[in-house]
Design a protein around this motif. Structure first.
Motif, PDB file in Angstrom:
ATOM      1  N   HIS A  54       1.780  -2.885  -6.280  1.00 55.94           N
ATOM      2  CA  HIS A  54       2.006  -1.624  -5.587  1.00 55.94           C
ATOM      3  C   HIS A  54       0.854  -0.650  -5.829  1.00 55.94           C
ATOM      4  O   HIS A  54       0.955   0.529  -5.494  1.00 55.94           O
ATOM      5  CB  HIS A  54       3.328  -1.008  -6.035  1.00 55.94           C
ATOM      6  N   CYS A  55      -0.227  -1.161  -6.423  1.00 55.06           N
ATOM      7  CA  CYS A  55      -1.419  -0.358  -6.667  1.00 55.06           C
ATOM      8  C   CYS A  55      -2.607  -1.306  -6.801  1.00 55.06           C
ATOM      9  O   CYS A  55      -2.433  -2.519  -6.989  1.00 55.06           O
ATOM     10  CB  CYS A  55      -1.268   0.487  -7.921  1.00 55.06           C
ATOM     11  N   PRO A  62      -4.154   1.294   2.336  1.00 55.63           N
ATOM     12  CA  PRO A  62      -4.481  -0.081   2.728  1.00 55.63           C
ATOM     13  C   PRO A  62      -5.967  -0.403   2.540  1.00 55.63           C
ATOM     14  O   PRO A  62      -6.310  -1.504   2.093  1.00 55.63           O
ATOM     15  CB  PRO A  62      -4.078  -0.127   4.204  1.00 55.63           C
ATOM     16  N   GLN A  63      -6.842   0.551   2.854  1.00 49.80           N
ATOM     17  CA  GLN A  63      -8.268   0.276   2.689  1.00 49.80           C
ATOM     18  C   GLN A  63      -8.632   0.090   1.218  1.00 49.80           C
ATOM     19  O   GLN A  63      -9.432  -0.793   0.873  1.00 49.80           O
ATOM     20  CB  GLN A  63      -9.111   1.398   3.290  1.00 49.80           C
ATOM     21  N   ALA A  64      -8.046   0.903   0.336  1.00 51.78           N
ATOM     22  CA  ALA A  64      -8.307   0.749  -1.098  1.00 51.78           C
ATOM     23  C   ALA A  64      -7.815  -0.602  -1.594  1.00 51.78           C
ATOM     24  O   ALA A  64      -8.488  -1.259  -2.407  1.00 51.78           O
ATOM     25  CB  ALA A  64      -7.643   1.882  -1.870  1.00 51.78           C
ATOM     26  N   MET A  65      -6.659  -1.033  -1.107  1.00 51.10           N
ATOM     27  CA  MET A  65      -6.129  -2.344  -1.508  1.00 51.10           C
ATOM     28  C   MET A  65      -7.042  -3.457  -1.003  1.00 51.10           C
ATOM     29  O   MET A  65      -7.341  -4.415  -1.735  1.00 51.10           O
ATOM     30  CB  MET A  65      -4.709  -2.524  -0.975  1.00 51.10           C
ATOM     31  N   ALA A  66      -7.505  -3.343   0.242  1.00 50.39           N
ATOM     32  CA  ALA A  66      -8.388  -4.360   0.806  1.00 50.39           C
ATOM     33  C   ALA A  66      -9.730  -4.404   0.083  1.00 50.39           C
ATOM     34  O   ALA A  66     -10.290  -5.479  -0.169  1.00 50.39           O
ATOM     35  CB  ALA A  66      -8.600  -4.101   2.296  1.00 50.39           C
ATOM     36  N   ASP A  67     -10.259  -3.233  -0.269  1.00 51.53           N
ATOM     37  CA  ASP A  67     -11.518  -3.181  -1.020  1.00 51.53           C
ATOM     38  C   ASP A  67     -11.356  -3.859  -2.383  1.00 51.53           C
ATOM     39  O   ASP A  67     -12.271  -4.560  -2.854  1.00 51.53           O
ATOM     40  CB  ASP A  67     -11.971  -1.734  -1.209  1.00 51.53           C
ATOM     41  N   SER A  74       0.847  -1.188   0.000  1.00 47.83           N
ATOM     42  CA  SER A  74       0.000   0.000   0.000  1.00 47.83           C
ATOM     43  C   SER A  74       0.888   1.245   0.000  1.00 47.83           C
ATOM     44  O   SER A  74       2.112   1.149  -0.096  1.00 47.83           O
ATOM     45  CB  SER A  74      -0.895  -0.002   1.242  1.00 47.83           C
ATOM     46  N   ASN A  75       0.267   2.409   0.175  1.00 50.29           N
ATOM     47  CA  ASN A  75       1.065   3.632   0.233  1.00 50.29           C
ATOM     48  C   ASN A  75       1.773   3.815   1.573  1.00 50.29           C
ATOM     49  O   ASN A  75       2.411   4.844   1.805  1.00 50.29           O
ATOM     50  CB  ASN A  75       0.226   4.870  -0.121  1.00 50.29           C
ATOM     51  N   CYS A  76       1.703   2.808   2.433  1.00 55.07           N
ATOM     52  CA  CYS A  76       2.561   2.787   3.616  1.00 55.07           C
ATOM     53  C   CYS A  76       3.988   2.364   3.249  1.00 55.07           C
ATOM     54  O   CYS A  76       4.892   2.469   4.078  1.00 55.07           O
ATOM     55  CB  CYS A  76       1.995   1.844   4.682  1.00 55.07           C
TER      56      CYS A  76
END
Length: 270
Positions: free
Chosen positions: A232-233, A23-28, A13-15
């Motif tokens: 990474h996205c 992280p939320q966008a990746m999880a969604d 994620s962007n971390c």
């Protein structure tokens, strides 16, 4: 996803400094894709831990703690530990501080050398390149002995750049003895081998490691196998995972592995 039990256990994620989405966008996205298991593994480069990644690891953990997936995949918390041989204390500290489910051990740069991403091998002789790879395999073996991880990430990482980006062909037969030693050491230490699908979509054109090495790992008795897209996205999440799972079946595997609290859980390849 084609596979009922598809899992992506290597992504960012962007971390991470090079990640694009939250992280939320990746999880969604993982939920939208229909993944059975989603493990987020942001970077922690141990050789840069004190100056850069201690705070990043804390921020990444805080973000993972906030995530809620009411429907969709099982969410597991992970981390990618880079160069842990170059600062084993950092790896021990971060694993003791946070209750991760899963840790990838990876090597992006040999001790006292730059990341293969920045290294241009087009002007190097075959002997020089073979020597670099021997150093790389040796440090991977050292990393396995160190422990502090669950799955070995992208074993053939140097080939992504030497062979894929720079077009310099590498004869892995020359390195077969050391590769066998790596596989046997993983088996002896009960560590998994990652099949990283990101190489399929780059100039390398195959997973890391590729199908031949995956078959060899199976022949030697390796059965612990994880899958990761190294996305990474959101657009790249789980990309190539179905193909990697098909390849593993062709190599003889009937199961693969995810990790909960650093314990292997076997899932069917179906």
């Amino acid at each position: 996803m084609k596979h009922k039990y598809a899992a992506d256990c290597h992504n960012h994620s962007n971390c991470s400094p090079d990640g694009e989405h939250s992280p939320q966008a990746m999880a969604d996205r993982a939920a939208a894709l229909g993944l059975r298991v989603y493990t987020l593994t942001d970077h922690c480069e141990c050789n840069e831990y004190e100056e850069k990644y201690r705070d990043r690891a804390a921020a990444a953990w805080e973000e993972m703690e906030k995530l809620r997936l009411p429907q969709g995949p099982e969410f597991l918390k992970g981390i990618e530990l880079g160069q842990l041989t170059q600062n084993p204390g950092a790896a021990r500290e971060v694993l003791a501080t946070y209750a991760y489910d899963f840790a990838i051990g990876s090597l992006h740069n040999i001790r006292d050398r730059q990341d293969f991403y920045y290294m241009d091998c087009r002007e190097k002789s075959r002997e020089e390149i073979a020597g670099l790879l021997d150093e790389y395999w040796d440090e991977v073996l050292e990393m396995i002995d160190c422990g502090s991880f669950d799955s070995l990430g992208h074993l053939t990482y140097p080939l992504r750049y030497i062979q894929g980006e720079q077009g310099v062909q590498v004869d892995l037969e020359r390195h077969s003895d050391k590769l066998d030693r790596i596989f046997r050491s993983l088996i002896d230490h009960e560590k998994a081998l990652e099949v990283n699908s990101s190489g399929i979509f780059g100039k390398l054109g195959e997973t890391m490691p590729g199908p031949g090495l995956l078959r060899r790992y199976y022949e030697l008795g390796g059965r612990l196998l994880t899958f990761g897209s190294d996305a990474h996205c959101t657009e790249s999440l789980a990309q190539g995972i179905d193909s990697a799972m098909d390849m593993a079946r062709e190599a003889g595997f009937t199961q693969f592995t995810v990790y909960r609290q650093h314990r292997p859980v076997m899932l069917p390849l179906e």
